[in-house]
Design a protein around this motif. Structure first.
Motif, PDB file in Angstrom:
ATOM      1  N   GLY A  71      -7.999  -1.873 -10.758  1.00  0.00           N
ATOM      2  CA  GLY A  71      -7.020  -0.832 -10.493  1.00  0.00           C
ATOM      3  C   GLY A  71      -6.835   0.097 -11.666  1.00  0.00           C
ATOM      4  N   PHE A  73      -3.621   2.532 -13.742  1.00  0.00           N
ATOM      5  CA  PHE A  73      -2.187   2.707 -13.941  1.00  0.00           C
ATOM      6  C   PHE A  73      -1.944   3.878 -14.870  1.00  0.00           C
ATOM      7  N   ALA A  82       3.468   3.019 -13.398  1.00  0.00           N
ATOM      8  CA  ALA A  82       3.050   2.516 -12.096  1.00  0.00           C
ATOM      9  C   ALA A  82       1.543   2.497 -11.978  1.00  0.00           C
ATOM     10  N   GLY A  83       1.065   1.791 -10.935  1.00  0.00           N
ATOM     11  CA  GLY A  83      -0.365   1.728 -10.698  1.00  0.00           C
ATOM     12  C   GLY A  83      -0.692   1.197  -9.329  1.00  0.00           C
ATOM     13  N   GLN A  84      -1.991   1.008  -9.105  1.00  0.00           N
ATOM     14  CA  GLN A  84      -2.522   0.531  -7.841  1.00  0.00           C
ATOM     15  C   GLN A  84      -3.602  -0.501  -8.134  1.00  0.00           C
ATOM     16  N   ARG A  86      -6.626  -2.953  -6.204  1.00  0.00           N
ATOM     17  CA  ARG A  86      -7.425  -3.174  -4.997  1.00  0.00           C
ATOM     18  C   ARG A  86      -8.349  -4.363  -5.229  1.00  0.00           C
ATOM     19  N   SER A  92      -4.478  -5.120  -1.322  1.00  0.00           N
ATOM     20  CA  SER A  92      -4.114  -4.108  -2.315  1.00  0.00           C
ATOM     21  C   SER A  92      -2.614  -4.148  -2.559  1.00  0.00           C
ATOM     22  N   SER A  94       0.573  -1.666  -4.654  1.00  0.00           N
ATOM     23  CA  SER A  94       1.120  -0.681  -5.587  1.00  0.00           C
ATOM     24  C   SER A  94       2.090  -1.433  -6.477  1.00  0.00           C
ATOM     25  N   ARG A  96       4.729  -1.456 -10.242  1.00  0.00           N
ATOM     26  CA  ARG A  96       5.444  -0.849 -11.364  1.00  0.00           C
ATOM     27  C   ARG A  96       5.458  -1.881 -12.481  1.00  0.00           C
ATOM     28  N   SER A 109       4.851  -5.907  -7.587  1.00  0.00           N
ATOM     29  CA  SER A 109       4.586  -5.008  -6.472  1.00  0.00           C
ATOM     30  C   SER A 109       5.813  -4.178  -6.118  1.00  0.00           C
ATOM     31  N   VAL A 110       5.545  -2.968  -5.637  1.00  0.00           N
ATOM     32  CA  VAL A 110       6.593  -2.058  -5.197  1.00  0.00           C
ATOM     33  C   VAL A 110       7.096  -2.507  -3.834  1.00  0.00           C
TER      34      VAL A 110
END
Length: 156
Positions: A71, A73, A82-84, A86, A92, A94, A96, A109-110
């Motif tokens: 991922g 960020f 924040a980031g993602q 996969r 997956s 998202s 913070r 996770s968000v």
């Protein structure tokens, strides 16, 4: 002779430029360990943060040899880091994160995807920030880190 000196000088210049480019990149980034729990599974790896306010993360499952997650960020002086993430199995999340210091922090996770993680922390220090599955605990350090059944304390 003159041609040989010219070629040697050119080769030396290219080699020096490549070396200083690599060294300069290292001065502008920092890589550290990541410990993550994603949907009840232990993942370990590294995150690299760059001075420009962005970074990458790469973790792998300790239980499932083929599962990897990567991922990106972003981070800055203001809140909102924040980031993602996969994963190779299609999962997956998202996320913070919050910094404890320049190279240490934690996140999650968000939306309730079950991701919690730390970066730059030992396994012992990470326990306070990770959402471990019920009845599980972390044991070991580094490459020998594993998620094991918690041993209940004997009654008093």
């Amino acid at each position: 002779m003159e041609k040989k000196l010219l070629l040697t000088g050119l080769a030396l210049s290219i080699g020096l430029a490549a070396w200083t480019g690599h060294a300069g990149a290292q001065l502008l980034s920092s890589t550290g360990p990541v410990i993550a729990i994603f949907d009840g599974e232990l993942l370990v790896g590294e995150a690299t943060g760059h001075l420009g306010g962005w970074g990458t993360i790469a973790v792998r499952s300790r239980a499932k040899a083929g599962r990897t997650c990567v991922g990106e960020f972003s981070h800055g002086e203001a809140p909102g880091d924040a980031g993602q993430l996969r994963c190779s199995d299609g999962a997956s999340a998202s996320f913070r994160f919050a910094r404890l210091s320049l190279r240490r922090g934690y996140g999650g996770s968000v939306s309730g995807s079950g991701l919690s993680f730390t970066y730059g922390l030992s396994a012992e220090d990470s326990v306070a920030y990770l959402k471990l599955p019920a009845g599980k605990q972390l044991r070991g350090e580094g490459d020998s880190l594993e998620l094991v059944a918690a041993v209940p304390l004997p009654p008093r």
